[in-house]
Write an enzyme that holds these catalytic residues in place. Structure first.
Site, mmCIF file in Angstrom:
data_model
loop_
_atom_site.group_PDB
_atom_site.id
_atom_site.type_symbol
_atom_site.label_atom_id
_atom_site.label_comp_id
_atom_site.label_asym_id
_atom_site.label_seq_id
_atom_site.Cartn_x
_atom_site.Cartn_y
_atom_site.Cartn_z
ATOM 1 N N SER A 49 35.834 38.469 44.476
ATOM 2 C CA SER A 49 35.296 37.310 43.378
ATOM 3 C C SER A 49 33.968 37.459 43.310
ATOM 4 O O SER A 49 33.249 37.635 45.270
ATOM 5 C CB SER A 49 36.106 35.776 43.703
ATOM 6 O OG SER A 49 35.858 35.550 45.287
ATOM 7 N N ASP A 84 36.382 40.707 40.954
ATOM 8 C CA ASP A 84 37.598 40.557 40.265
ATOM 9 C C ASP A 84 37.038 39.453 39.926
ATOM 10 O O ASP A 84 36.132 38.956 40.106
ATOM 11 C CB ASP A 84 38.431 38.922 41.617
ATOM 12 C CG ASP A 84 39.759 38.771 40.548
ATOM 13 O OD1 ASP A 84 39.912 39.486 39.649
ATOM 14 O OD2 ASP A 84 39.913 37.937 41.408
ATOM 15 N N HIS A 85 36.659 39.258 38.762
ATOM 16 C CA HIS A 85 36.608 38.322 37.423
ATOM 17 C C HIS A 85 35.241 37.999 37.479
ATOM 18 O O HIS A 85 34.443 37.085 37.039
ATOM 19 C CB HIS A 85 37.034 36.592 37.276
ATOM 20 C CG HIS A 85 38.517 36.607 36.705
ATOM 21 N ND1 HIS A 85 38.817 36.759 35.948
ATOM 22 C CD2 HIS A 85 39.420 36.838 37.565
ATOM 23 C CE1 HIS A 85 39.917 36.816 36.283
ATOM 24 N NE2 HIS A 85 40.248 36.763 37.079
ATOM 25 N N ASP A 105 34.597 40.703 32.798
ATOM 26 C CA ASP A 105 35.679 39.372 32.628
ATOM 27 C C ASP A 105 34.611 38.560 31.559
ATOM 28 O O ASP A 105 34.144 37.935 31.508
ATOM 29 C CB ASP A 105 36.457 37.577 33.388
ATOM 30 C CG ASP A 105 36.625 37.181 32.523
ATOM 31 O OD1 ASP A 105 36.801 36.921 31.686
ATOM 32 O OD2 ASP A 105 37.208 36.238 33.978
ATOM 33 N N GLU A 135 39.629 41.918 30.202
ATOM 34 C CA GLU A 135 39.973 40.525 29.672
ATOM 35 C C GLU A 135 39.975 40.070 28.726
ATOM 36 O O GLU A 135 38.522 39.763 27.810
ATOM 37 C CB GLU A 135 39.464 39.608 31.201
ATOM 38 C CG GLU A 135 40.463 38.197 30.705
ATOM 39 C CD GLU A 135 40.228 37.206 31.490
ATOM 40 O OE1 GLU A 135 40.265 37.634 32.898
ATOM 41 O OE2 GLU A 135 40.375 35.961 31.321
ATOM 42 N N HIS A 207 47.160 38.750 36.104
ATOM 43 C CA HIS A 207 46.938 37.726 36.611
ATOM 44 C C HIS A 207 47.662 36.461 37.529
ATOM 45 O O HIS A 207 48.395 36.616 36.788
ATOM 46 C CB HIS A 207 45.328 37.463 35.896
ATOM 47 C CG HIS A 207 43.947 37.915 36.247
ATOM 48 N ND1 HIS A 207 43.123 37.658 37.059
ATOM 49 C CD2 HIS A 207 44.442 39.324 35.417
ATOM 50 C CE1 HIS A 207 42.405 39.273 36.917
ATOM 51 N NE2 HIS A 207 43.184 39.514 35.922
ATOM 52 N N GLY A 208 46.908 35.834 38.393
ATOM 53 C CA GLY A 208 48.225 34.667 39.080
ATOM 54 C C GLY A 208 49.622 34.679 39.043
ATOM 55 O O GLY A 208 50.146 33.924 38.815
ATOM 56 N N GLY A 209 49.249 36.349 40.346
ATOM 57 C CA GLY A 209 50.151 36.481 40.565
ATOM 58 C C GLY A 209 51.197 35.490 41.981
ATOM 59 O O GLY A 209 52.262 35.703 41.836
ATOM 60 N N THR A 232 46.089 33.233 45.931
ATOM 61 C CA THR A 232 46.429 32.250 46.268
ATOM 62 C C THR A 232 47.645 31.981 47.463
ATOM 63 O O THR A 232 47.382 31.304 48.066
ATOM 64 C CB THR A 232 46.729 30.931 45.564
ATOM 65 O OG1 THR A 232 45.892 31.380 44.298
ATOM 66 C CG2 THR A 232 46.848 29.507 45.588
#
Ligand code: 13P
Length: 287
Positions: A49, A84-85, A105, A135, A207-209, A232
């Site tokens: 990120s 990332d993003h 993004d 995205e 995303h958000g795996g 996370t």
């Protein structure tokens, strides 16, 4: 040598599995992910990120560290180093610094502006043989301080962005970064199926795996998801293992305060998390 994520994702889409993107924060994180990928003979994408890039001194330091590790750990599996993003400016900086892949993004811009900026970056990435992720439809939760609502992408807009020649597309399907709330309704498979139908062979990114039930992960892969981002879960595993080490008083015994010893349990916990995810995503042995 770092590679673009294109080939590994095209193969994953054809083979109905997903390549994991694991975000890195420091040397231990990077070493844990790379050595696990090598051990399991799995392709892997290292996500950075903009915040983590700054923390690690800047993108050139990240590129130097990762390239050094590829050589000194004798990593032979395909590895992509991916922003990332990214913002538009961040993507340009990473391209300059030697990343092999970037995400732009532009989901918070009006679609026309997202298209214009993505188009310019696609041209640059194509000319350098780099992969690029775009995205559509904001992913919920917090991304570097920006809170998104987890909206579902419009399949028509996905097609417009896919047609610009991006390598992979992140479409919002109700997914959220960080922990999922108890009342989360789950992934919108209707949206995913509609997007998949519109974009054909284009690898889709989830995303958000962290915290998505296994059956939903498998269904998402069967509907065209071929890259899954995890951040996370590695952080939580690292935190829990480090806390357990300290609470057991191990930092007070012998040379337990040595940073190499202090960070070892967390690093092992990241390896275990990455291994579990690679097995779930089906990328083991696919290098
Ligand atoms: P989690 O933080 O939910 O694992 O998501 C990571 C991610 O999507 C990074 O882009």
């Amino acid at each position: 040598m770092l590679v673009s994520a294109k080939e590994m994702l095209v193969k994953a889409k054809e083979g109905k599995y997903a390549v994991g993107q694991f975000n890195i924060n420091n040397l231990e994180w990077t070493k844990a992910i790379l050595s696990t990928a090598q051990e399991l003979s799995s392709p892997v994408i290292l996500g950075v990120s903009e915040g983590a890039g700054k923390y690690m001194c800047g993108y050139k330091t990240v590129v130097g560290m990762v390239n050094g590790m590829l050589e000194e750990l004798s990593i032979t599996v395909p590895v992509a180093l991916h922003l990332d993003h990214g913002t538009y400016e961040g993507a340009l900086k990473c391209i300059e610094a030697g990343f092999s892949s970037v995400m732009f993004d532009g989901s918070h811009y009006p679609i026309a502006e997202n298209i214009e900026k993505t188009k310019t970056l696609v041209a640059i990435c194509n000319s350098k043989g780099l992969s690029i992720e775009a995205e559509v439809g904001a992913i919920g939760g917090e991304e570097d301080g920006v809170i998104g609502n987890g909206e579902c992408a419009d399949p028509e807009e996905c097609k417009m962005i896919a047609d610009l020649g991006v390598t992979m597309l992140a479409a919002g399907i109700g997914n959220i970064h960080g922990k999922y709330p108890a009342n989360w309704p789950g992934l919108s498979f209707d949206t995913l199926a509609a997007v998949s139908e519109k974009v054909g062979k284009m690898p889709l990114v989830l995303h958000g795996g962290t915290g998505i039930p296994e059956d939903m992960i498998k269904k998402a892969i069967s509907l065209g998801v071929s890259k899954i981002n995890v951040n996370t879960e590695c952080q939580l595993a690292f935190q829990a293992a480090t806390r357990a080490y300290i609470e057991a008083g191990k930092d007070l015994q012998g040379k337990g305060f040595d940073p190499r010893k202090l960070l070892a349990p967390g690093t092992e916990a990241i390896k275990a998390t990455v291994k579990e995810k690679m097995q779930l995503f089906g990328s083991v042995g696919k290098a």
